[in-house]
Motif scaffolding. Structure first.
Motif, short mmCIF file in Angstrom:
data_model
loop_
_atom_site.label_atom_id
_atom_site.label_comp_id
_atom_site.label_asym_id
_atom_site.label_seq_id
_atom_site.Cartn_x
_atom_site.Cartn_y
_atom_site.Cartn_z
N PRO A 194 1.16 -1.26 -0.11
CA PRO A 194 -0.36 -0.36 0.13
C PRO A 194 1.21 1.88 0.08
CG PRO A 194 -0.77 -2.16 1.81
CD PRO A 194 1.00 -2.30 1.17
N GLU A 195 2.35 1.46 1.21
CA GLU A 195 2.90 2.26 0.62
C GLU A 195 3.22 2.67 -0.65
OE1 GLU A 195 5.87 2.92 3.70
OE2 GLU A 195 4.83 2.22 5.47
N VAL A 196 4.16 1.25 -0.95
CA VAL A 196 4.02 1.60 -2.49
C VAL A 196 4.06 2.26 -3.11
CG1 VAL A 196 5.56 0.82 -4.69
CG2 VAL A 196 6.52 0.63 -2.58
N LEU A 197 2.36 1.59 -3.45
CA LEU A 197 1.20 1.76 -4.25
C LEU A 197 0.94 4.13 -4.27
CD1 LEU A 197 0.16 0.55 -6.09
CD2 LEU A 197 -2.13 0.28 -4.54
N ARG A 198 0.81 3.85 -2.86
CA ARG A 198 0.55 5.43 -2.57
C ARG A 198 1.90 6.42 -2.86
NH1 ARG A 198 -1.74 3.79 2.07
NH2 ARG A 198 0.61 3.81 3.71
N ALA A 199 3.38 5.89 -2.45
CA ALA A 199 3.28 6.71 -2.64
C ALA A 199 3.85 7.00 -4.66
CB ALA A 199 5.35 6.18 -2.61
N LEU A 200 3.82 5.48 -5.50
CA LEU A 200 4.00 6.23 -7.14
C LEU A 200 2.72 7.20 -7.84
CD1 LEU A 200 4.22 2.41 -7.43
CD2 LEU A 200 5.95 3.82 -8.05
N ARG A 201 1.96 6.61 -6.95
CA ARG A 201 0.63 8.11 -6.77
C ARG A 201 0.75 9.30 -6.76
NH1 ARG A 201 -4.55 3.84 -5.30
NH2 ARG A 201 -4.48 2.50 -7.86
N ARG A 202 1.32 9.24 -5.90
CA ARG A 202 1.82 10.72 -5.49
C ARG A 202 2.30 11.42 -6.57
NH1 ARG A 202 2.03 9.60 -0.07
NH2 ARG A 202 4.10 9.16 -0.09
N SER A 203 3.40 10.82 -6.79
CA SER A 203 4.98 10.59 -7.90
C SER A 203 3.98 11.05 -9.47
CB SER A 203 5.48 9.46 -8.49
OG SER A 203 5.89 9.52 -7.05
N GLY A 204 2.80 10.70 -10.05
CA GLY A 204 2.22 10.98 -11.29
C GLY A 204 2.01 9.78 -11.72
N VAL A 205 2.24 8.34 -10.99
CA VAL A 205 2.59 6.69 -11.49
C VAL A 205 1.04 6.05 -11.57
CG1 VAL A 205 3.59 4.76 -11.91
CG2 VAL A 205 4.68 7.01 -11.40
N ILE A 206 0.02 5.82 -12.20
CA ILE A 206 -1.03 5.22 -11.93
C ILE A 206 -1.09 3.96 -12.65
CG2 ILE A 206 -2.79 7.49 -12.33
CD1 ILE A 206 -2.09 6.67 -15.93
N VAL A 207 -0.84 3.36 -11.25
CA VAL A 207 -1.27 1.85 -11.40
C VAL A 207 -1.78 1.00 -10.29
CG1 VAL A 207 1.61 1.34 -12.23
CG2 VAL A 207 1.47 1.78 -9.72
N SER A 208 -2.45 0.31 -10.98
CA SER A 208 -3.73 -0.68 -9.60
C SER A 208 -3.30 -1.11 -8.76
CB SER A 208 -4.74 -1.04 -10.35
OG SER A 208 -4.33 -2.30 -11.70
N SER A 209 -1.75 -1.70 -9.28
CA SER A 209 -0.86 -2.89 -8.54
C SER A 209 0.54 -2.46 -8.77
CB SER A 209 -1.49 -4.73 -8.86
OG SER A 209 -0.88 -4.41 -9.61
#
Length: 589
Positions: free
Chosen positions: A267-282
DNA sequence: ACAGACCGCGCC
DNA sequence: AAAGGGCGCGGTCTGT
C-alpha cells in the motif's frame, strides 16, 4: 504376496499374509519390535530377489506390505535399515477410492475407512502435523523448550494414534479395510481400467517421498553463501536488511520523495507511486514494467532481491539445511490433481538463482531429468488427436504446432501461449486468433478440454487417464448467487476441470515414472545405490555414485519409456525425458 | 497479541 | 465481452 502390518498395543507388530483379494492366506505372526519388523522386511526382499534369479516372473516373489499410512510407519522402518520395495497405503488408497466414488473430502484414514465399513462414527482425519517451519526456532532466542516439545523426534512413530475405537484390533481393521479396498478397486477399474496402476503408483509415491525426505537434497552452504553475498552483500549481523537492500530502499525512497517509505509495503508503494504521478492499480512486476519512472528500475530490483533474501536467504538455510542436506517433507497426493505438495522450506519452488548450491558429494554426480512439454503431450494422448500425437514426435512440440496450426514455425511463442491458454482456460485477447487456429488443426485435442470445461461448469466431475477424480461440486453450489456471480463461479470451476484432466494425467505419468524409477534404482545394487533426492511434478534429481552414472541415466530413460507405455493410451505419443549428468543442479541446460 | 486475509512471487 | 490451472511462503495489513 501381500502382508498386512499393524502395530499392537504393547509396542510390537503383527504380520498377516493375505492374498490379492485381501483374504487371509496364513496365520498372523508377531514381530516383537521395530528391529524385528525391519528384519522381516529385509528377509522378504532377499527372498523376492532370489525368486527372480530362479526364473520366476519379475518381482513375483516380492511382498507388498499393506499398512495404514506410509508417512507414519515408514520413516522409522527406513531408519532401522529396511527399504520397502512395494506397499499398499490404505490412507492414500482410500483417498483415491473416495474420489472415484464421488465422495471427495471424506476422512481417508484407516480409522475412518473402518468406521464407514462397520457403521461406526467416522473420525475426522488428524490435522496435519505442525508445519515443519513452526517446530524449530533456528536463530530465535530461547527455543530449546520448543524444540524439546515439538522436535521431529517426538512425532509419534506410527504405533500411536491409530484413531481406531478402543477395543478394535488394528490388524483386524486393516485386513478388513484392505479387503474392502481391493473390492472397490475392482469396481473402479470397470470405469477406469488404469485405477489399479494408479493405486500402486500412489503407494510407491508414499515410499519415495519418505525416502527423499530421509536422503535430503545435497546443499552446499558455502556456494549458497556465495550467491547471497554476490546479490545482497554480506550477511547482516542481526538479521536486518542486507546492505544492498538497504541502499536500494533509500534510493527508492528518495526517487518517490518519501524518506520513510518501506518498499516491502504494497500500500505504501502504491500511494507513493500515485503521488509521483504513476497510475498503476497494483505493484506487480508486470504492471510496473510498463511504467516509465526512474523509481521503477530500482524497485523491481529491490523486489527480486528481497524475495531471494526472504524466501531462500540465510534464515531459510539456518532453518532447513542440516549437515549439507535440505530436508523438506514431501506430501504425495497433497494436491487434488495428484501432484505432490511439500511442507516446509518451499521445496517445490527452489529458485534457479540458488540451484548452484545443489552439488553432488565428492565421488558422486547428479542425474537430472525432466519431461519436456509434458502436459501438451499428455493432452495429445488423452484426446488421441492424430495430428497432435504425430506432432509429439518433434523434440519441440510448440514449434511443431506453430508450423502446423499457424503455418509459421517462428511463431513458437504464440503457439505455446495459445496451447497453454487452452489448457488453463485463458485465451482471450491476443491468444484468441492462434487458439482458433489450434482448434481447426487439432479439433479432437481442443474438444477434450472444452468438454472438460463444460462438465465442470455443469457441476460434474472429470477424471485423469488413470482415474484420479476431481472433487464434485457441493450440492447447491450456485444457490443464492446472482446470475452474474453464478456464471463467474461456474466458469471458474470449468477452468479447474479443464486443467484437471491434463494436470492430473500428467501427474499420473509422473507418479508411474517415480514408481518405476525407484524400483530400477533399487536393482543397481549395494551400499552406494543411487538415490532419488528431488522430484518436482515432471522432473527428478538423483544423487549417484559416479561409477553408476550411466546406469542411473539408463534407469531414468527406461522408467520414462515405461511410464509412457503404461499411462498414455495409444502408445504413439513421445515424451522426451532427457537425463543429464552434472555436478551441480545449476548445470542442467 | 494474535489469526487470517491479502498481495506478490517463486516453481511446475 | 471477458474469461488464466496448481501450489507454498513471507511480509504487511486488518479485525478482534
Amino acid at each position: 504376496m501381500r502382508v498386512c502390518v499393524a502395530s499392537t498395543e504393547p509396542g510390537g507388530w503383527l504380520l498377516a499374509p493375505v492374498d490379492e483379494a485381501g483374504l487371509p492366506a496364513a496365520p498372523p505372526r508377531p514381530a516383537r519390535d521395530l528391529a524385528a519388523l525391519a528384519a522381516a522386511v529385509r528377509e522378504a526382499a532377499e527372498q523376492g530377489r532370489s525368486g527372480e534369479d530362479t526364473g520366476g516372473a519379475a518381482s513375483a516373489g516380492a511382498v507388498r506390505w499393506v499398512w495404514a499410512d506410509t508417512s507414519s510407519v515408514y520413516p522409522a522402518l527406513l531408519a532401522a535399515g529396511a527399504r520397502v520395495e512395494r506397499c499398499h497405503d490404505a490412507a492414500l488408497t482410500e483417498a483415491l477410492l473416495l474420489g472415484h466414488e464421488g465422495r471427495w473430502g471424506q476422512p481417508r484414514s484407516l480409522a475412518a475407512a473402518w468406521a464407514r465399513l462397520t457403521g461406526g462414527e467416522v473420525p475426522a482425519d488428524a490435522g496435519p502435523l505442525l508445519p515443519l517451519g513452526h517446530r524449530q526456532g533456528p536463530g530465535d532466542e530461547g527455543d530449546g523448550v520448543q524444540d524439546a516439545l515439538f522436535g521431529p523426534d517426538d512425532v509419534p512413530a506410527g504405533a500411536a494414534a491409530s484413531g481406531l475405537p478402543t477395543g478394535v484390533d488394528p490388524l483386524d481393521a486393516l485386513v478388513a479395510v484392505h479387503r474392502d479396498q481391493q473390492r472397490r478397486v475392482g469396481v473402479a477399474r470397470a470405469v477406469s481400467p488404469g485405477f489399479g496402476l494408479l493405486v500402486a503408483a500412489e503407494s510407491a509415491a508414499g515410499l519415495a517421498a519418505v525416502e527423499m525426505g530421509a536422503a535430503g537434497l545435497p546443499w552446499r552452504a558455502d556456494l549458497h553463501d556465495a550467491v547471497l553475498v554476490e546479490a545482497l552483500g554480506p550477511r547482516p549481523a542481526h538479521g536486518g536488511r542486507p546492505s544492498v537492500l538497504r541502499l536500494l530502499a533509500e534510493e527508492i525512497a528518495a526517487l518517490l520523495a518519501d524518506p520513510r517509505l518501506n518498499p516491502d509495503s504494497q500500500p505504501e508503494v502504491l500511494r507513493a507511486l500515485r503521488r509521483s504521478g504513476v497510475i498503476v492499480s497494483s505493484t506487480r512486476r508486470h504492471e510496473l514494467r510498463k511504467v516509465d519512472h526512474p523509481a521503477v528500475e530500482p524497485l523491481l530490483r529491490y523486489k527480486e532481491l528481497a524475495r531471494l533474501h526472504a524466501a531462500n536467504g540465510w534464515a531459510w538455510r539456518d532453518q532447513w539445511v542440516r549437515d549439507g542436506r535440505f530436508r523438506p517433507e514431501y506430501v504425495p497426493g497433497g494436491v487434488v490433481s495428484g501432484r505432490w505438495a511439500s511442507r516446509g522450506g518451499g521445496a517445490l519452488q527452489i529458485p534457479r538463482a540458488v540451484r548452484s548450491a545443489v552439488v553432488a558429494d565428492p565421488g558422486h554426480v547428479l542425474v537430472v531429468a525432466d519431461a519436456g512439454q509434458l502436459e501438451p503431450r499428455v493432452l495429445a494422448a488423452l484426446s488421441g488427436d492424430a495430428g497432435m500425437v504425430a506432432a509429439t514426435r518433434a523434440g519441440d512440440l510448440y514449434a511443431e504446432i506453430a508450423a502446423q496450426a499457424l503455418g509459421r514455425p517462428e511463431a513458437r511463442a504464440e503457439a505455446k501461449l495459445a496451447l497453454l491458454s487452452a489448457m488453463y482456460g485463458g485465451g482471450a485477447g491476443s491468444a484468441a486468433p492462434a487458439l482458433a487456429a489450434l482448434r481447426r488443426r487439432f479439433p479432437a485435442a481442443l474438444a477434450v478440454l472444452e468438454d472438460a470445461a463444460r462438465t465442470g461448469e455443469d457441476g460434474g466431475v472429470v477424471r485423469s487417464v488413470l482415474g484420479r477424480t476431481s472433487p464434485a461440486a457441493r450440492p447447491g453450489w450456485l444457490d443464492g448467487l446472482t446470475d452474474e456471480a453464478a456464471g463467474a463461479r461456474a466458469r471458474a470451476r470449468g477452468r479447474f476441470t479443464r486443467n484437471f484432466v491434463v494436470q492430473a494425467s500428467a501427474a499420473d505419468w509422473a507418479g508411474v515414472l517415480v514408481a518405476g524409477l525407484r524400483t530400477r534404482l533399487a536393482r543397481l545394487g549395494g551400499g552406494g545405490r543411487p538415490e532419488l533426492v528431488f522430484f518436482q511434478h515432471d522432473e527428478v534429481v538423483l544423487h549417484v555414485p559416479r561409477a553408476l552414472a550411466d546406469a542411473a541415466v539408463a534407469a531414468v530413460a527406461g522408467a520414462g519409456v515405461e511410464a509412457t507405455r503404461l499411462v498414455l493410451p495409444g502408445q504413439a505419443v513421445t515424451v522426451p525425458l532427457d537425463a543429464v549428468v552434472v555436478e551441480s543442479y545449476a548445470d542442467k541446460p
